[in-house]
Design a protein around this motif. Structure first.
Motif, short mmCIF file in Angstrom:
data_model
loop_
_atom_site.label_atom_id
_atom_site.label_comp_id
_atom_site.label_asym_id
_atom_site.label_seq_id
_atom_site.Cartn_x
_atom_site.Cartn_y
_atom_site.Cartn_z
N THR A 84 0.84 -1.20 0.00
CA THR A 84 0.00 0.00 0.00
C THR A 84 0.88 1.25 0.00
N ASN A 110 -4.45 1.59 -2.81
CA ASN A 110 -4.22 3.01 -2.60
C ASN A 110 -3.16 3.50 -3.57
N GLY A 139 -7.34 1.21 -6.55
CA GLY A 139 -6.99 2.60 -6.25
C GLY A 139 -6.12 3.14 -7.36
#
Length: 192
Positions: A84, A110, A139
């Motif tokens: 992430t 993300n 993301g």
């Protein structure tokens, strides 16, 4: 620096086997590897095995002379590896098997960035009532899968949904090679 996981007479590296706490969050410029033979990492139900949210963190199962399997315990643990925000192009996976997780084997979310190199096998993730891909990029995350000719094949096979799923503004760059019907990157026998 390299953090080494050793084989043990007790069994897998787990809560029951040695009291490990999951997820194991790999810090900046640290690579997890195995030594002393085959090391199996088995996180408890509903937990991830590894978190990669730091520059230069990674897993290379053979760097220490052993081999490494991250196993979801019959599809009960949630994720094998979660990369992430904070991970960079120097954050990597190589020479590791990631299998049998309830969710994705590898999730990059993300603004995470992950480089996947040779010898990574991601298989058997999800269940028939909750299908999941082997690798999920979501993301604004980015994954670079690079396996040159002559290197061990990296595969995303036999997962219950896609081998690789990209969502949102996520992206994947794949650079492999093929000769005589054999490729360095495979995505086969997935449900979709």
């Amino acid at each position: 620096p390299t953090a080494r996981l050793y084989t043990s007479q007790v069994g897998p590296v787990s809560v029951a086997g040695n009291g490990e706490t999951f997820p194991i969050n790999v810090t900046t410029n640290v690579t997890i590897t195995a030594t002393g033979g085959l090391v199996t990492i088995t996180p408890p139900a509903a937990q991830a095995a590894f978190g990669l949210a730091s520059a230069g963190s990674g897993i290379n199962g053979t760097a220490g002379g052993g081999s490494l399997i991250i196993d979801g315990g019959g599809n009960t643990a949630s994720f094998g590896v979660v990369a992430t925000t904070g991970s960079t192009t120097a954050t990597s996976l190589q020479n590791v098997t990631i299998q049998n997780f309830l969710q994705e084997g590898v999730r990059v979310a993300n603004a995470g960035v992950l480089t996947i190199k040779q010898g990574v096998a991601v298989a058997g993730n999800g269940i028939t009532t909750a299908r999941r891909p082997g690798l999920r990029v979501t993301g604004s995350a980015h994954v670079d899968i690079t396996v040159p000719m002559g290197q061990a094949t990296t595969s995303f096979n036999t997962n219950t949904q896609h081998g690789i799923l990209v969502e949102g503004t996520g992206s994947v760059t794949i650079t492999g090679a093929q000769a005589g019907g054999t490729g360095t990157i495979e995505c086969r026998s997935n449900f979709v």
